[in-house]
Design a protein around this motif. Structure first.
Motif, mmCIF file in Angstrom:
data_model
loop_
_atom_site.group_PDB
_atom_site.id
_atom_site.type_symbol
_atom_site.label_atom_id
_atom_site.label_comp_id
_atom_site.label_asym_id
_atom_site.label_seq_id
_atom_site.Cartn_x
_atom_site.Cartn_y
_atom_site.Cartn_z
ATOM 1 N N LEU A 103 0.833 -1.201 0.000
ATOM 2 C CA LEU A 103 0.000 0.000 0.000
ATOM 3 C C LEU A 103 0.869 1.253 0.000
ATOM 4 O O LEU A 103 1.951 1.255 0.587
ATOM 5 N N MET A 104 0.371 2.312 -0.639
ATOM 6 C CA MET A 104 0.994 3.627 -0.574
ATOM 7 C C MET A 104 -0.012 4.544 0.094
ATOM 8 O O MET A 104 -1.132 4.694 -0.373
ATOM 9 N N VAL A 105 0.399 5.135 1.204
ATOM 10 C CA VAL A 105 -0.456 6.025 1.977
ATOM 11 C C VAL A 105 0.103 7.438 1.866
ATOM 12 O O VAL A 105 1.299 7.648 2.054
ATOM 13 N N THR A 106 -0.740 8.397 1.546
ATOM 14 C CA THR A 106 -0.339 9.801 1.487
ATOM 15 C C THR A 106 -0.932 10.510 2.691
ATOM 16 O O THR A 106 -2.107 10.332 3.004
ATOM 17 N N LEU A 107 -0.088 11.295 3.331
ATOM 18 C CA LEU A 107 -0.472 11.972 4.567
ATOM 19 C C LEU A 107 -0.021 13.416 4.505
ATOM 20 O O LEU A 107 1.061 13.701 3.994
ATOM 21 N N GLU A 108 -0.836 14.337 5.004
ATOM 22 C CA GLU A 108 -0.444 15.746 5.118
ATOM 23 C C GLU A 108 -0.650 16.178 6.558
ATOM 24 O O GLU A 108 -1.728 15.999 7.116
ATOM 25 N N GLU A 109 0.391 16.727 7.134
ATOM 26 C CA GLU A 109 0.324 17.207 8.514
ATOM 27 C C GLU A 109 1.086 18.518 8.626
ATOM 28 O O GLU A 109 1.739 18.953 7.680
ATOM 29 N N LYS A 110 1.031 19.129 9.805
ATOM 30 C CA LYS A 110 1.725 20.402 10.020
ATOM 31 C C LYS A 110 3.224 20.224 10.200
ATOM 32 O O LYS A 110 4.005 21.061 9.795
ATOM 33 N N THR A 111 3.642 19.117 10.836
ATOM 34 C CA THR A 111 5.065 18.932 11.136
ATOM 35 C C THR A 111 5.504 17.500 10.857
ATOM 36 O O THR A 111 4.679 16.581 10.766
ATOM 37 N N LEU A 112 6.825 17.323 10.774
ATOM 38 C CA LEU A 112 7.391 15.974 10.643
ATOM 39 C C LEU A 112 7.035 15.128 11.863
ATOM 40 O O LEU A 112 6.779 13.928 11.751
ATOM 41 N N LYS A 113 7.016 15.773 13.014
ATOM 42 C CA LYS A 113 6.701 15.067 14.252
ATOM 43 C C LYS A 113 5.267 14.512 14.227
ATOM 44 O O LYS A 113 5.019 13.407 14.692
ATOM 45 N N ASP A 114 4.340 15.258 13.644
ATOM 46 C CA ASP A 114 2.957 14.778 13.523
ATOM 47 C C ASP A 114 2.891 13.521 12.661
ATOM 48 O O ASP A 114 2.172 12.572 12.977
ATOM 49 N N ILE A 115 3.648 13.517 11.578
ATOM 50 C CA ILE A 115 3.670 12.341 10.703
ATOM 51 C C ILE A 115 4.326 11.166 11.413
ATOM 52 O O ILE A 115 3.831 10.037 11.372
ATOM 53 N N ALA A 116 5.427 11.428 12.097
ATOM 54 C CA ALA A 116 6.110 10.364 12.852
ATOM 55 C C ALA A 116 5.177 9.775 13.909
ATOM 56 O O ALA A 116 5.131 8.554 14.102
ATOM 57 N N ARG A 117 4.420 10.623 14.559
ATOM 58 C CA ARG A 117 3.466 10.178 15.587
ATOM 59 C C ARG A 117 2.377 9.288 14.962
ATOM 60 O O ARG A 117 2.027 8.251 15.499
ATOM 61 N N PHE A 118 1.877 9.687 13.798
ATOM 62 C CA PHE A 118 0.861 8.883 13.118
ATOM 63 C C PHE A 118 1.414 7.497 12.780
ATOM 64 O O PHE A 118 0.764 6.482 13.021
ATOM 65 N N VAL A 119 2.616 7.470 12.205
ATOM 66 C CA VAL A 119 3.204 6.192 11.810
ATOM 67 C C VAL A 119 3.466 5.305 13.027
ATOM 68 O O VAL A 119 3.122 4.129 13.034
ATOM 69 N N SER A 120 4.032 5.874 14.074
ATOM 70 C CA SER A 120 4.414 5.054 15.235
ATOM 71 C C SER A 120 3.244 4.708 16.150
ATOM 72 O O SER A 120 3.231 3.635 16.741
ATOM 73 N N GLU A 121 2.255 5.598 16.262
ATOM 74 C CA GLU A 121 1.165 5.359 17.212
ATOM 75 C C GLU A 121 -0.114 4.810 16.592
ATOM 76 O O GLU A 121 -0.964 4.291 17.311
ATOM 77 N N LYS A 122 -0.239 4.914 15.288
ATOM 78 C CA LYS A 122 -1.466 4.430 14.649
ATOM 79 C C LYS A 122 -1.175 3.378 13.582
ATOM 80 O O LYS A 122 -1.573 2.224 13.713
ATOM 81 N N LEU A 123 -0.470 3.790 12.530
ATOM 82 C CA LEU A 123 -0.286 2.918 11.376
ATOM 83 C C LEU A 123 0.478 1.640 11.703
ATOM 84 O O LEU A 123 0.021 0.540 11.410
ATOM 85 N N SER A 124 1.631 1.772 12.319
ATOM 86 C CA SER A 124 2.467 0.591 12.571
ATOM 87 C C SER A 124 1.875 -0.350 13.616
ATOM 88 O O SER A 124 2.289 -1.504 13.705
ATOM 89 N N LEU A 125 0.900 0.106 14.376
ATOM 90 C CA LEU A 125 0.283 -0.733 15.405
ATOM 91 C C LEU A 125 -0.878 -1.576 14.879
ATOM 92 O O LEU A 125 -1.375 -2.448 15.595
ATOM 93 N N LEU A 126 -1.300 -1.338 13.655
ATOM 94 C CA LEU A 126 -2.390 -2.140 13.082
ATOM 95 C C LEU A 126 -1.914 -3.582 12.905
ATOM 96 O O LEU A 126 -0.784 -3.829 12.474
#
Length: 161
Positions: A103-126
């Motif tokens: 899968l290719m997921v496109t994400l837009e956030e305000k900061t790099l930290k927001d994207i890192a948080r999404f990947v580590s706390e949501k996406l990678s935990l599925l």
């Protein structure tokens, strides 16, 4: 009326009026309006979007492309995990792709930290997610067929002594 021609025109300019669209297609306005309505009801036309060059605003945005390797679920393939991912409001798009990732997921956030948080706390935990590879967009040159950073050609005449 050729559906492909209608869709191509709308894809390039979603703000085109029915009157102008009818002229371009050589059809009457009511026929075009009915065809557009039918295509919307059939979800061929899924929405209308505005392309914004965020670099020219004071609004900070970071775009990430996240390659995701998953374990497909029995009887549902990749659809169920893709649905779980696209239901997150911060996710802009999800595509099934070929190659080393699924899968290719496109994400837009305000900061790099927001994207890192999404990947580590949501996406990678599925449950089905095996691994992720995140790429950040540094500059957009062309998006959805539109050149964003058009270089103005120098049209001055060369004068030599």
């Amino acid at each position: 009326m050729r559906e492909e021609e209608l869709l191509s025109i709308i894809e390039k300019n979603s703000r085109i009026g029915l009157k102008e669209l009818a002229v371009l297609l050589g059809e009457d306005e009511i026929t075009v309006a009915n065809e557009v309505k039918k295509l919307e009801e059939e979800r061929v036309i899924c929405g209308y979007h505005t392309l914004i060059d965020w670099e020219k605003t004071s609004i900070e945005k970071v775009t990430a492309l996240i390659e995701v390797r998953v374990t497909p679920q029995r009887g549902q393939g990749f659809d169920r995990i893709a649905q779980r991912i696209y239901n997150y409001p911060e996710v802009k798009s999800v595509y099934l792709i070929s190659g080393g990732f699924d899968l290719m997921v496109t994400l837009e956030e305000k900061t790099l930290k927001d994207i890192a948080r999404f990947v580590s706390e949501k996406l990678s935990l599925l449950d089905s997610v095996i691994s992720c590879s995140t790429h950040f967009i540094l500059k957009k040159y062309k998006d959805h067929g539109t050149v964003l950073d058009k270089v103005e050609e120098d049209t001055r005449e060369v004068v030599t002594p």
